[in-house]
Design an enzyme around this catalytic site. Structure first.
Site, PDB file in Angstrom:
ATOM      1  N   GLU A 107       0.943  -1.065   0.009  1.00 39.05           N
ATOM      2  CA  GLU A 107       0.038   0.187  -0.207  1.00 39.05           C
ATOM      3  C   GLU A 107       0.819   1.412   0.126  1.00 39.05           C
ATOM      4  O   GLU A 107       1.659   1.459   0.837  1.00 39.05           O
ATOM      5  CB  GLU A 107      -0.783   0.035   1.311  1.00 39.05           C
ATOM      6  N   HIS A 141     -30.892  -8.114  24.413  1.00 36.39           N
ATOM      7  CA  HIS A 141     -29.651  -8.980  24.891  1.00 36.39           C
ATOM      8  C   HIS A 141     -29.875 -10.303  24.393  1.00 36.39           C
ATOM      9  O   HIS A 141     -30.981 -11.115  24.656  1.00 36.39           O
ATOM     10  CB  HIS A 141     -29.604  -8.729  26.389  1.00 36.39           C
TER      11      HIS A 141
END
Ligand code: FAD
Length: 472
Positions: free
Chosen positions: A210, A451
């Site tokens: 990169e 949850h």
């Protein structure tokens, strides 16, 4: 019989073009969709979003099986990867959705015109003429009141290189006959890191080069750091600040010469993937005869996707000021058609565009990064919650990553949300909705998250802005 005059001709049937066509059909407009390839769907469906995500899902299953013992599943040690079957599943997924598009065109009375479309110039007496040249050389002309350009993009190549069996773009790599033993990937944007993730899961030796200082350079710096940490752990090698000097064919495949801080280095690999960005396809579509003057190939539009040529719109990857993403392309298609048809529409807010990278771990982000928010002068407050404190993540056995909220201290405005970790690309939708509805940090703190879900980590990160997260 009088010649048909279409309300709209759309050139290019990727996500931008096919969405515009369907919406135009829904509004009752007489619509032609022109496509040069044999199939509708463009880059995204055939050589982009869909096949890559299909392979990433195979990679995820394969990785899961590596941990089978931990999940109490014995007897999978002798498993073998059938690459042919992996490819076949990917092709079936693409074929199913290609068929779906053919059906949707019929359903919405869109006329599909096969061939290469080209504008002949500005409208005369409110009517444009679009040339269409079919594969067999047969030429036709369509007379239309409005034109949408949605010709998309193609992979940029390093100058002097041509794709072949060793030098690959997204097109060739999706069709390789076997998994390479080693692969160099040039570019650490979404495309580069996704292929790195896929092939590393299948045991390829992957090296990323990169040019910029970090992986996924458009993401928040903390996300880049976390991806780098996990990629190192996964055995993905990478060099940042790396400039590719030369790519030569060798006995092994390719020899890549690159330099970091001016110091030359060499690596050998079986194949190289060039993933250095996408070039808009705006040559040879007749722009020179109009008022449209592309800027480095991209077309400038206003917020309704109108170009400088009255009656001509541009959407998708050819557009100058918006990111090259399928969901941006589809929204631009809907905005352009609504504007043309005099229907209500809202321009794109660039700060509300989700960016998703479907790697392992996944990435999802929206809005300003911490650095951008500080540079814009906000009094920034950060809320961060690690997936290590989330019970659903423990159940899934996926503890890497975090949710990071970038907020304005004064009024609790949500400026950006950056997620790296399990299902990050799904989780980000909540943040996009919150920001679109102009919810504050407080609203999100008061929002009940079921949850045990990964979404609780998002709720916790909003609480963390005021140091009030419960589980960390
Ligand atoms: C490997 C890869 C993975 C990606 N993954 C994602 C992802 O996960 N999520 C995401 O949001 N984006 C992703 N993208 C980006 C996404 O594919 C593009 O943003 C999207 O395809 C752009 O849509 P478009 O309609 O503008 O252009 P395209 O999809 O490129 O379609 C353009 C169409 O126009 C046709 N055409 C061109 N010129 C003419 C002409 N003159 N006449 C007739 N037809 C013509 C082409 O044949 C093509 O069918 C990915 C891209 C790549 C390369």
């Amino acid at each position: 019989m009088p010649e048909t005059i279409y309300d709209i001709a759309i050139i290019g049937s990727g996500p931008a073009g096919y969405t515009a066509a369907i919406r135009a059909g829904q509004y009752g407009l007489k619509t032609a969709l022109i496509e040069k390839d044999n199939v509708l769907g463009g880059t995204c469906l055939h050589v982009g979003c869909i096949p890559t995500k299909a392979l990433l899902f195979n990679a995820e299953i394969w990785d899961r099986l590596k941990d089978a013992k931990e999940f109490g599943i014995d007897g999978v040690d002798s498993r073998k990867l059938n690459w042919g079957a992996v490819q076949e599943r990917k092709s079936k997924i693409v074929a199913k959705h290609t068929k779906g598009l053919d059906f949707l065109m019929k359903k919405n009375k869109v006329e599909v015109v096969r061939g290469y479309g080209k504008l002949t110039g500005p409208a005369k007496d409110g009517v444009f003429v679009v040339d269409v040249k079919a594969g067999d050389g047969k030429a036709t002309q369509l007379r239309v009141k409005n034109v949408i350009l949605s010709t998309g993009s193609e992979a940029r190549m390093i100058p002097g290189l041509e794709p072949d069996a060793q030098i690959l773009t997204n097109i060739e790599i999706l069709d390789i006959g076997q998994i390479p033993k080693s692969l160099v990937i040039v570019g650490a944007g979404a495309v580069g890191v996704e292929f790195a993730s896929i092939f590393r899961s299948f045991d390829t030796k992957v090296t990323i080069l990169e040019m910029l200082p970090r992986l996924v350079p458009v993401e928040d710096e903390d996300v880049s750091k976390e991806l780098a940490r996990v990629y190192r752990k996964r055995g993905i090698e990478f060099f940042t600040g790396a400039k590719v000097e030369k790519v030569e064919k060798s006995k092994a495949g390719v020899t890549v010469t690159f330099s970091v801080d001016g110091k030359p280095q060499k690596i050998e690999a079986e194949k190289i993937l060039i993933a250095v960005g996408r070039k808009p396809r705006t040559e040879n579509v007749g722009l020179e005869k109009t008022r449209i003057q592309p800027d480095r190939g991209f077309i400038k539009t206003d917020e309704w996707m109108q170009t400088a040529e009255p009656g001509v719109y541009a959407i998708g990857d050819v557009v100058a000021s918006t990111p090259q993403l399928a969901h941006v392309a589809t929204m631009e298609g809907m905005i352009a058609v609504a504007h043309m048809a005099g229907k209500p529409a809202v321009p794109i807010n660039k700060n509300r565009i989700p960016g998703c990278t479907y790697t392992e771990p996944g990435i999802g982000s929206v809005g300003l990064t911490e650095a951008q928010a500080r540079a814009q002068g906000y009094q920034v407050k950060i809320g961060r919650f690690p997936f290590a404190g989330n019970s659903r993540a423990t159940i899934l056995g996926k503890h890497e990553g975090f949710v990071k909220v970038v907020a304005d201290e004064k009024i609790g405005e949500i400026l950006g949300v950056h997620i790296i970790g399990p299902e990050a690309f799904e989780l980000i939708a909540e943040a996009v909705t919150a920001m679109s509805a102009e919810a504050t940090v407080e609203t999100m703190m008061q929002t009940i998250h079921a949850h045990p879900t990964l979404h609780e980590a998002v709720g916790e990160a909003f609480n963390a802005v005021y140091n009030l997260s419960i589980n960390a």
